[in-house]
Design a protein around this motif. Structure first.
Motif, mmCIF file in Angstrom:
data_model
loop_
_atom_site.group_PDB
_atom_site.id
_atom_site.type_symbol
_atom_site.label_atom_id
_atom_site.label_comp_id
_atom_site.label_asym_id
_atom_site.label_seq_id
_atom_site.Cartn_x
_atom_site.Cartn_y
_atom_site.Cartn_z
ATOM 1 N N THR A 1 30.998 73.653 72.336
ATOM 2 C CA THR A 1 30.575 73.486 73.523
ATOM 3 C C THR A 1 31.408 73.125 74.527
ATOM 4 O O THR A 1 32.465 72.404 74.347
ATOM 5 N N ASN A 2 31.540 73.553 75.795
ATOM 6 C CA ASN A 2 32.449 73.158 76.609
ATOM 7 C C ASN A 2 32.151 71.609 77.088
ATOM 8 O O ASN A 2 33.337 70.753 77.395
ATOM 9 N N GLN A 3 31.031 71.005 76.819
ATOM 10 C CA GLN A 3 31.031 69.456 77.203
ATOM 11 C C GLN A 3 29.875 68.785 76.332
ATOM 12 O O GLN A 3 28.669 69.596 76.447
ATOM 13 N N THR B 1 34.685 70.345 71.471
ATOM 14 C CA THR B 1 35.183 70.892 72.436
ATOM 15 C C THR B 1 36.389 71.548 72.452
ATOM 16 O O THR B 1 37.058 71.995 73.521
ATOM 17 N N LYS B 2 36.953 71.456 71.141
ATOM 18 C CA LYS B 2 38.419 71.952 70.882
ATOM 19 C C LYS B 2 38.377 73.330 70.128
ATOM 20 O O LYS B 2 37.508 73.796 69.286
ATOM 21 N N ILE B 3 38.780 74.337 70.818
ATOM 22 C CA ILE B 3 38.526 75.748 70.598
ATOM 23 C C ILE B 3 39.237 75.953 69.113
ATOM 24 O O ILE B 3 39.020 76.592 68.335
ATOM 25 N N SER C 1 28.896 79.036 68.817
ATOM 26 C CA SER C 1 29.357 78.561 70.049
ATOM 27 C C SER C 1 28.171 78.577 70.949
ATOM 28 O O SER C 1 27.030 79.496 70.859
ATOM 29 N N ALA D 1 27.759 78.346 75.042
ATOM 30 C CA ALA D 1 28.465 78.072 76.197
ATOM 31 C C ALA D 1 27.920 79.201 77.164
ATOM 32 O O ALA D 1 27.080 79.795 77.037
ATOM 33 N N LYS D 2 28.635 79.206 78.220
ATOM 34 C CA LYS D 2 28.387 80.255 79.141
ATOM 35 C C LYS D 2 28.988 81.995 78.533
ATOM 36 O O LYS D 2 28.404 83.071 78.824
ATOM 37 N N LEU E 1 33.691 82.778 72.577
ATOM 38 C CA LEU E 1 35.070 82.754 72.597
ATOM 39 C C LEU E 1 35.985 84.098 71.969
ATOM 40 O O LEU E 1 37.019 84.207 72.256
ATOM 41 N N ASP F 1 23.202 71.115 80.519
ATOM 42 C CA ASP F 1 24.391 70.453 81.409
ATOM 43 C C ASP F 1 24.011 69.751 82.487
ATOM 44 O O ASP F 1 24.979 69.122 83.430
#
Length: 429
Positions: free
Chosen positions: A7-9, A34-36, A48, A50-51, A54, A67
């Motif tokens: 996740t981004n955050q 948060t690390k790809i 994942s 997220a919006k 990846l 969020d």
């Protein structure tokens, strides 16, 4: 087994909701990254959130609710996902068509009860105002059903995935607002009650009161031996809750100082887990709740661990904030008195998330699906279809069918009907 989620955050909402859906319901531990690079190199079960995806990984598109902070009004649009109502629809890039985590959070934290609404006559949140009632999925534990649908998606990607299996169970909560109908009440109350029955023309009730006081028959509400025997015979998981409020128009119980009442509380504690029925004032006022907690400790010789609000409206989140501050560990009040179903969309216990403070609390909420007043106020054919569906859904997700009853439901003239009803729901076939 552990699931890694990119996740981004990290947010408190994500940590709360993922732990509930993935761990409490499905039994998987969840770890965020948060690390790809860490996500790509991880060889275990992962997805994942997220919006945007990846790459070609299992991807659940985030609608954004987890969020955010605070609360605002949403235009909820409900559609179906494999015959299960869902909302927070996302794009076709997502491996599933809805953000079930945002939707689960919305229901579990009772998001809509933080928004302005017109209270019902009892002073609580009207069931008719709930999203679940409006879109006709109140009687379904959708959060649990979504979780199991998501499990199937995970198993398609990771065929060797295993998760702990639970079993369908019946959980009974029996409340005691009035321990005895006639016995152990003061002389004045007995005389007033007797003459009220005479003036209203209710001669059978007046005669029953006389016979009870003369010890010719057992008090109508003295049903506790029958409850113990029923629970023992069928191995029901049962909890009993007692009121210790001051006498008022809302509390007609015998005085908590009465030896017979204290003995009843202690004796039931030998068979079942017991808890407190907070009075109307104690639901909102910390001082009164502390007073009733102190009484409980003096009688039961232990701290209050669990509470249940039944005859009064549950005010959300004020009631739970009060309970949490009083160090109550468990609550059994999450449900509706006038409709079958799941007020928070789930049959699985969950922690109270205070949306005002954006924090998870230690207070565990045990939702119930049936309030016994429904059985008294509605025709059986009106609820039988929904009960059958609820039981089917709960068996599909190995859930718990929590039923709220009163000692009054076990009186002689109602005992057989109540017993047969519970046994029918308890059967696993």
């Amino acid at each position: 087994m552990e699931i890694l989620v990119f996740t981004n955050q990290r947010t408190s909402r994500k940590q709360y909701c993922f732990k509930q859906v993935c761990y409490q319901i499905l039994g998987f531990r969840v770890r965020f990254t948060t690390k790809i690079e860490e996500f790509i190199s991880y060889q275990g079960v992962k997805f994942s959130y997220a919006k945007k995806p990846l790459g070609q990984e299992l991807f659940v598109e985030a609608a954004g609710l987890l969020d955010e902070e605070g609360f605002g009004d949403f235009d909820i649009k409900v559609e179906d996902w494999n015959s299960i109502p869902c909302f927070f629809k996302v794009s076709k890039e997502s491996s599933i068509p809805f953000d079930i985590f945002s939707a689960s959070f919305y229901l579990l934290v009772r998001y809509e009860e933080y928004l302005p609404f017109v209270k019902n006559k009892a002073g609580g949140f009207p069931v008719e105002e709930s999203t679940a009632f409006k879109y006709k999925f109140l009687h379904r534990p959708v959060v649990d059903l979504w979780a199991y649908q998501f499990l199937e998606v995970l198993q398609e990607k990771y065929p060797n995935i295993e998760f702990p299996q639970s079993t369908y169970t019946i959980q009974l909560q029996v409340t005691v607002h009035e321990a005895f109908a006639f016995r152990y009440k003061g002389l004045l109350r007995q005389l007033v009650g007797f003459f009220k029955q005479l003036l209203s023309g209710n001669l059978p009730q007046a005669w029953l009161q006389i016979k009870t006081q003369l010890r010719l028959v057992k008090d109508p509400l003295d049903v506790y031996d029958k409850i113990v025997q029923l629970a023992k015979k069928h191995q029901f998981n049962l909890k009993m809750f007692f009121q210790l409020s001051d006498f008022s128009k809302d509390n007609r119980n015998i005085n908590h100082h009465k030896t017979h009442y204290q003995h009843l509380i202690k004796s039931m504690g030998d068979y079942f887990e017991t808890g407190l029925l907070p009075g109307k004032t104690a639901i909102f006022e910390a001082e009164q709740l502390q007073k009733e907690k102190k009484r409980w400790k003096e009688i039961a010789k232990q701290e209050v661990k669990r509470v249940l609000v039944k005859k009064f409206p549950l005010s959300f989140p004020e009631s739970y904030i009060n309970f949490e501050k009083a160090l109550i560990k468990e609550d059994y009040s999450m449900g509706y008195a006038d409709e079958l179903g799941f007020r928070a969309g789930s049959c699985t216990p969950f922690l109270f998330y205070n949306l005002n403070a954006e924090e998870v609390t230690p207070l565990k909420i045990h939702p119930f699906a049936l309030h016994s007043s429904i059985l008294r106020n509605k025709q059986s054919h009106e609820i039988q279809e929904k009960l059958t569906k609820i039981k089917s859904d709960l068996q599909a997700v190995n859930g718990s069918f929590n039923l709220n009853f009163e000692n009054e439901d076990f009186k002689s003239e109602q005992f057989t009907k109540t017993k047969e009803f519970i046994i029918q729901l308890h059967a696993t076939d």
